[in-house]
Enzyme design. Structure first.
Site, PDB file in Angstrom:
ATOM      1  N   GLU A 118      -5.334  -1.344  14.935  1.00 48.70           N
ATOM      2  CA  GLU A 118      -6.545  -0.937  14.233  1.00 48.70           C
ATOM      3  C   GLU A 118      -7.826  -1.421  14.916  1.00 48.70           C
ATOM      4  O   GLU A 118      -8.892  -0.870  14.681  1.00 48.70           O
ATOM      5  CB  GLU A 118      -6.475  -1.412  12.772  1.00 48.70           C
ATOM      6  CG  GLU A 118      -5.380  -0.683  11.994  1.00 48.70           C
ATOM      7  CD  GLU A 118      -5.076  -1.277  10.629  1.00 48.70           C
ATOM      8  OE1 GLU A 118      -4.782  -0.523   9.709  1.00 48.70           O
ATOM      9  OE2 GLU A 118      -5.115  -2.524  10.481  1.00 48.70           O
ATOM     10  N   MET A 146      -3.392  -2.864   2.172  1.00 47.90           N
ATOM     11  CA  MET A 146      -2.982  -4.247   1.911  1.00 47.90           C
ATOM     12  C   MET A 146      -4.080  -5.299   2.145  1.00 47.90           C
ATOM     13  O   MET A 146      -3.776  -6.487   2.135  1.00 47.90           O
ATOM     14  CB  MET A 146      -1.735  -4.551   2.756  1.00 47.90           C
ATOM     15  CG  MET A 146      -0.584  -3.606   2.456  1.00 47.90           C
ATOM     16  SD  MET A 146       0.877  -3.852   3.478  1.00 47.90           S
ATOM     17  CE  MET A 146       1.489  -5.401   2.838  1.00 47.90           C
ATOM     18  N   ASP A 176       0.036   7.998   5.902  1.00 45.38           N
ATOM     19  CA  ASP A 176       1.281   8.383   5.205  1.00 45.38           C
ATOM     20  C   ASP A 176       0.929   8.666   3.752  1.00 45.38           C
ATOM     21  O   ASP A 176      -0.206   8.465   3.342  1.00 45.38           O
ATOM     22  CB  ASP A 176       2.301   7.236   5.290  1.00 45.38           C
ATOM     23  CG  ASP A 176       1.754   5.952   4.698  1.00 45.38           C
ATOM     24  OD1 ASP A 176       1.165   5.148   5.448  1.00 45.38           O
ATOM     25  OD2 ASP A 176       1.861   5.757   3.470  1.00 45.38           O
TER      26      ASP A 176
HETATM   27  N1  ADE Z   1      -1.083   1.085   4.840  1.00 48.35           N
HETATM   28  C1  ADE Z   1      -0.757   2.307   5.316  1.00 48.35           C
HETATM   29  N2  ADE Z   1       0.151   2.899   4.538  1.00 48.35           N
HETATM   30  C2  ADE Z   1       0.433   2.037   3.538  1.00 48.35           C
HETATM   31  C3  ADE Z   1       1.316   2.068   2.431  1.00 48.35           C
HETATM   32  N3  ADE Z   1       2.099   3.123   2.211  1.00 48.35           N
HETATM   33  N4  ADE Z   1       1.361   0.989   1.616  1.00 48.35           N
HETATM   34  C4  ADE Z   1       0.569  -0.078   1.860  1.00 48.35           C
HETATM   35  N5  ADE Z   1      -0.276  -0.165   2.886  1.00 48.35           N
HETATM   36  C5  ADE Z   1      -0.347   0.889   3.729  1.00 48.35           C
END
Ligand code: ADE
Length: 228
Positions: free
Chosen positions: A12, A172, A196
């Protein structure tokens, strides 16, 4: 002006370091900070490492030790809002911690007695992000981001977070950095690119799109920094 830019993982912040090319590497507090000296501003860039504790530590270090006056968190997130596509960007208008649970005492999920469920981000920085996105025709949403020390890869869990917090994206680190900045009166903007959909197949998508999405987020940050 000194601006702090945090990502959780090397992927990142690499696009930023590759773009700025020249920086001083400073070891402090168990982490590495990269100082970029631009003509009228200084950037402190770091990879916080994953999670709320690491990101709080890095944010506090950037502000209290390196003197950062504005903070930008940049990275990837899982999309909850069905309108968000892989690679789209989202800024968190407000953030919450979905894994905080003292409901046994009669409080709602995400609530600490000493705090509040949602922590707002800075309107001026958010407006700048929106302005830059418009100028360069970059898809950018504004929404609620839920943060927790869990990688969410389950339809059930995702639905629960969506219903409980009206969250649009999940990651997170954002809320913990927002709490640090709120307490220290430092403007913060949380920018994430969707990697995602936080559902059962999240891991496969995340692994495939992490690098690409991280670059989208960093690209917006670079354009914002030019205008700060
Ligand atoms: N960062 C990117 N995708 C995530 C996910 N599915 N859960 C938590 N943090 C993420």
């Amino acid at each position: 002006m000194t601006i702090g830019i945090l990502g959780a993982m090397q992927e990142e912040i690499s696009p930023l370091l590759e773009y700025y090319k020249t920086y001083e590497t400073i070891a402090f507090g168990g982490n590495t900070f990269y100082k970029v000296s631009l003509p009228n501003k200084t950037l402190i860039i770091a990879c916080s490492r994953i999670g709320k504790v690491h990101s709080s530590l890095s944010a506090a270090t950037m502000i209290l030790h390196f003197g950062c006056e504005k903070m930008i968190f940049n990275g990837v997130a899982g999309g909850i809002n069905p309108n968000y596509k892989i690679g789209d960007l989202v800024i968190g208008e407000k953030l919450c911690q979905h894994d905080v649970d003292i409901t046994i005492f009669g409080h709602p999920f995400g609530y600490f007695s000493e705090g509040k469920i949602f922590t707002p981000t800075d309107t001026s920085l958010n407006n700048l992000a929106l302005e830059v996105a418009k100028e360069f025709a970059i898809p950018l949403h504004q929404g609620i981001i839920a943060t927790g020390d869990q990688f969410i890869s389950s339809k059930e869990k995702k639905e629960w977070i969506k219903n409980e917090f009206k969250a649009d994206a999940i990651e997170m680190e954002g809320a913990s950095v927002a709490v640090v900045c709120d307490n220290l009166n430092i403007p913060i903007c949380v920018i994430r690119a969707i990697s995602d959909n936080a559902s059962d197949e999240a891991l496969i998508s995340y692994e495939e799109f992490l690098e690409h999405s991280a670059k989208q987020s960093a690209n917006l940050v670079i354009k914002m920094v030019e205008k700060l």
